[in-house]
Design a protein around this motif. Structure first.
Motif, PDB file in Angstrom:
ATOM      1  N   ALA A   8      63.986  12.905  38.398  1.00  0.00           N
ATOM      2  CA  ALA A   8      62.874  11.966  38.446  1.00  0.00           C
ATOM      3  C   ALA A   8      61.555  12.670  38.194  1.00  0.00           C
ATOM      4  O   ALA A   8      60.728  12.206  37.392  1.00  0.00           O
ATOM      5  CB  ALA A   8      62.845  11.268  39.804  1.00  0.00           C
ATOM      6  N   SER A   9      61.362  13.820  38.809  1.00  0.00           N
ATOM      7  CA  SER A   9      60.117  14.554  38.615  1.00  0.00           C
ATOM      8  C   SER A   9      59.996  15.060  37.185  1.00  0.00           C
ATOM      9  O   SER A   9      58.922  15.038  36.586  1.00  0.00           O
ATOM     10  CB  SER A   9      60.049  15.751  39.563  1.00  0.00           C
ATOM     11  OG  SER A   9      60.288  15.335  40.864  1.00  0.00           O
ATOM     12  N   PHE A  10      61.120  15.514  36.684  1.00  0.00           N
ATOM     13  CA  PHE A  10      61.118  16.028  35.311  1.00  0.00           C
ATOM     14  C   PHE A  10      60.746  14.923  34.330  1.00  0.00           C
ATOM     15  O   PHE A  10      59.951  15.113  33.417  1.00  0.00           O
ATOM     16  CB  PHE A  10      62.487  16.613  34.959  1.00  0.00           C
ATOM     17  CG  PHE A  10      62.479  17.407  33.684  1.00  0.00           C
ATOM     18  CD1 PHE A  10      61.989  18.702  33.674  1.00  0.00           C
ATOM     19  CD2 PHE A  10      62.943  16.847  32.496  1.00  0.00           C
ATOM     20  CE1 PHE A  10      61.962  19.433  32.503  1.00  0.00           C
ATOM     21  CE2 PHE A  10      62.926  17.570  31.323  1.00  0.00           C
ATOM     22  CZ  PHE A  10      62.433  18.877  31.321  1.00  0.00           C
ATOM     23  N   PHE A  11      61.329  13.764  34.582  1.00  0.00           N
ATOM     24  CA  PHE A  11      61.038  12.622  33.723  1.00  0.00           C
ATOM     25  C   PHE A  11      59.563  12.238  33.807  1.00  0.00           C
ATOM     26  O   PHE A  11      58.930  11.922  32.801  1.00  0.00           O
ATOM     27  CB  PHE A  11      61.923  11.440  34.134  1.00  0.00           C
ATOM     28  CG  PHE A  11      61.824  10.265  33.217  1.00  0.00           C
ATOM     29  CD1 PHE A  11      62.331  10.330  31.919  1.00  0.00           C
ATOM     30  CD2 PHE A  11      61.209   9.090  33.632  1.00  0.00           C
ATOM     31  CE1 PHE A  11      62.231   9.249  31.068  1.00  0.00           C
ATOM     32  CE2 PHE A  11      61.101   8.001  32.772  1.00  0.00           C
ATOM     33  CZ  PHE A  11      61.612   8.083  31.493  1.00  0.00           C
ATOM     34  N   GLN A  12      59.033  12.345  35.030  1.00  0.00           N
ATOM     35  CA  GLN A  12      57.622  12.021  35.229  1.00  0.00           C
ATOM     36  C   GLN A  12      56.733  12.993  34.435  1.00  0.00           C
ATOM     37  O   GLN A  12      55.740  12.598  33.818  1.00  0.00           O
ATOM     38  CB  GLN A  12      57.296  12.118  36.711  1.00  0.00           C
ATOM     39  CG  GLN A  12      56.177  11.202  37.110  1.00  0.00           C
ATOM     40  CD  GLN A  12      56.129  11.026  38.620  1.00  0.00           C
ATOM     41  OE1 GLN A  12      56.699  11.824  39.378  1.00  0.00           O
ATOM     42  NE2 GLN A  12      55.476   9.975  39.058  1.00  0.00           N
ATOM     43  N   MET A  13      57.122  14.256  34.458  1.00  0.00           N
ATOM     44  CA  MET A  13      56.366  15.256  33.711  1.00  0.00           C
ATOM     45  C   MET A  13      56.403  14.941  32.202  1.00  0.00           C
ATOM     46  O   MET A  13      55.394  15.006  31.518  1.00  0.00           O
ATOM     47  CB  MET A  13      56.937  16.649  33.960  1.00  0.00           C
ATOM     48  CG  MET A  13      56.232  17.711  33.153  1.00  0.00           C
ATOM     49  SD  MET A  13      57.194  19.211  32.955  1.00  0.00           S
ATOM     50  CE  MET A  13      58.479  18.679  31.853  1.00  0.00           C
ATOM     51  N   LEU A  14      57.587  14.556  31.750  1.00  0.00           N
ATOM     52  CA  LEU A  14      57.716  14.216  30.332  1.00  0.00           C
ATOM     53  C   LEU A  14      56.784  13.069  29.960  1.00  0.00           C
ATOM     54  O   LEU A  14      56.142  13.096  28.900  1.00  0.00           O
ATOM     55  CB  LEU A  14      59.154  13.832  29.996  1.00  0.00           C
ATOM     56  CG  LEU A  14      60.143  14.985  29.785  1.00  0.00           C
ATOM     57  CD1 LEU A  14      61.498  14.446  29.340  1.00  0.00           C
ATOM     58  CD2 LEU A  14      59.609  15.966  28.753  1.00  0.00           C
ATOM     59  N   LEU A  15      56.718  12.087  30.858  1.00  0.00           N
ATOM     60  CA  LEU A  15      55.836  10.939  30.609  1.00  0.00           C
ATOM     61  C   LEU A  15      54.381  11.397  30.478  1.00  0.00           C
ATOM     62  O   LEU A  15      53.656  10.982  29.570  1.00  0.00           O
ATOM     63  CB  LEU A  15      55.957   9.928  31.751  1.00  0.00           C
ATOM     64  CG  LEU A  15      56.943   8.786  31.523  1.00  0.00           C
ATOM     65  CD1 LEU A  15      56.951   7.855  32.732  1.00  0.00           C
ATOM     66  CD2 LEU A  15      56.594   8.008  30.260  1.00  0.00           C
TER      67      LEU A  15
END
Lengths: 224, 257
Positions: A8-15
């Motif tokens: 989830a955090s990784f995805f947030q960073m990607l966003l």
């Protein structure tokens, strides 16, 4: 620290990075939009036999190529509000200032590439066009320019690739482009991973740029 | 009536008189060959007449119209640009190095000027182009690009390109000098055909046999001047001037003479 690595955090960073990349792409496309045609105007001025035209253009090119782009960014942001006489002062929004600086800077480089291309076309092409009765304008746009474009594609692609990476410089004006966002993320999560992910973003963009130029070169390979 | 009258033409290059006081005329339907050693000003003369070079003195009258004149004070005056624009396409030129447009097909090399200078429709220009291609024997190359042609084919296309503008005079600047010897024949054949059709031509050439055979009149130039002028019979068989004799001695005509 550990939480950063959950998906989830990784995805947030990607966003976040995608958001920054959007700004990067804006700088990229707007710069090309303005600098490619402006470069042509500059090169025509540079090649003018009239010294009152070519001398200032030469000086302009010297300044734009001879000083750091990062300094030019600062100049175009701060000069209108501080260096102009009282009454003429105005505020240039940071993004506008960035586009002005990038467009002028890249136009100077493009102008010299165009000039190299134009000067590489044999005199005989001009002469053949002249005896057939083409006007100077027709000669340039119908006969010379199409041949110039084919010849300058490789050096132009160099500049365009550099531009993708140079966009990171606009962060000096506080614009949240890809690299600034990545750096903030890196500081926040105390990891270099966001920086390398950003690096991968640049690589993808330049892969696309490379492909586009390969296509263009292929399209123009129907003649030699 | 002469189609072209040249009087006292002078062209200087860096203080050197490349063309020095040259006068001659060309009549309608005449083939004029210009011979002489390299650097004698032949090509420069041609470039002056096709308006590629600005002259320094003299008068040029084309089809009864004075297009260049020199005032009593020595000032050279060209006809106004809009008039010259109409005259340029009537003075066709074939270059030594062809100068085809590499980014256009053979067909478009020929049609581009008729369409965009003469204002013909694409169809009309193509009709003319195909006729000319048939004439030079290159109908099958209409859609080829210049890099796919041999030198001889390129030069024939260049001739077709010039002819498409229906010039009153066609100038040739050493049309076979850049060709391999075995390819000169096909180009000379085209020029010969044009001569038979009474096309007015001025040909700068090193092909003495060709000049002898095709020209109605021959100019021998040396050091920027016309040294001797006459029909091919006179110039090649009984040259009177010493320089003409010396120049022609360098050529081996074989059994032609």
């Amino acid at each position: 620290m550990l939480s950063f690595w959950d998906s989830a955090s990784f995805f947030q960073m990607l966003l976040l990075l995608c958001n920054g990349a959007l700004t990067t792409l804006q700088v990229f496309f707007l710069t090309l939009l303005f600098s490619l045609p402006l470069g042509l105007l500059i090169t025509l001025g540079r090649m003018s036999p009239i010294i009152l035209i070519n001398a200032p253009i030469r000086f302009f090119i010297l300044i734009m190529r001879g000083t750091p782009l990062i300094l030019q960014l600062i100049f175009f942001y701060f000069a209108p509000s501080s260096m102009l006489p009282e009454g003429l002062k105005f505020n240039l929004p940071r993004f506008t200032a960035a586009i002005v600086a990038f467009s002028l800077n890249y136009a100077a480089y493009f102008a010299e590439i165009y000039r190299g291309g134009i000067e590489s076309i044999p005199r005989g092409q001009y002469e053949a066009a002249a005896v057939l009765g083409f006007t100077r304008r027709q000669t340039f746009f119908r006969i010379i320019l199409p041949q110039v474009i084919k010849r300058i594609l490789p050096p132009i692609s160099n500049e365009v690739i550099t531009l993708v990476k140079d966009t990171a410089l606009v962060q000096i004006l506080g614009i949240s482009e890809l690299f600034r966002v990545a750096r903030n993320e890196a500081n926040r999560v105390f990891s270099t991973v966001p920086l390398f992910v950003a690096g991968f973003f640049y690589l993808i963009m330049n892969w696309v740029v490379t492909k586009v130029f390969e296509k263009a070169e292929k399209k123009l390979s129907y003649y030699r | 009536m002469p189609i072209l009258e040249v009087k006292n033409l002078v062209k200087n290059f860096d203080g050197l008189e490349a063309v020095n006081d040259v006068s001659f005329t060309i009549s309608q339907g005449e083939v004029l060959a210009v011979i002489g050693p390299s650097g004698s000003g032949k090509s420069t003369l041609l470039r002056c007449l096709t308006l590629l070079e600005k002259i320094d003195r003299g008068t040029v009258v084309f089809a009864g119209k004075t297009i260049i004149e020199t005032t009593a004070k020595g000032q050279v005056r060209y006809a106004p640009e809009e008039e010259l624009r109409k005259i340029r396409p009537r003075l066709g030129m074939v270059f030594q190095s062809f100068n085809l447009f590499p980014h256009f097909s053979v067909l478009r090399n020929i049609t581009e000027a008729p369409v965009h200078v003469a204002g013909l429709t694409e169809e009309a220009a193509q009709a003319i182009a195909f006729e000319l291609l048939a004439k030079i024997g290159l109908s099958d190359k209409a859609h080829a690009y210049p890099y796919q042609l041999s030198g001889g084919q390129s030069q024939r296309v260049a001739i077709a390109r010039a002819l498409a503008m229906k010039p009153d005079i066609l100038f040739f600047d050493e049309p076979t000098s850049a060709l391999d010897p075995e390819l000169t024949g096909e180009v000379l054949k085209v020029i010969r055909t044009l001569a038979e059709e009474k096309m007015t031509m001025m040909v700068v050439t090193h092909e003495m046999g060709f000049a002898y055979e095709v020209a109605d009149r021959v100019l021998f130039m040396d050091k920027g001047q016309i040294i001797e002028e006459g029909n091919p019979e006179q110039i090649f068989r009984q040259p009177t001037n010493e320089r003409t004799k010396a120049f022609l001695k360098n050529f081996n005509y074989g059994s032609r003479f």
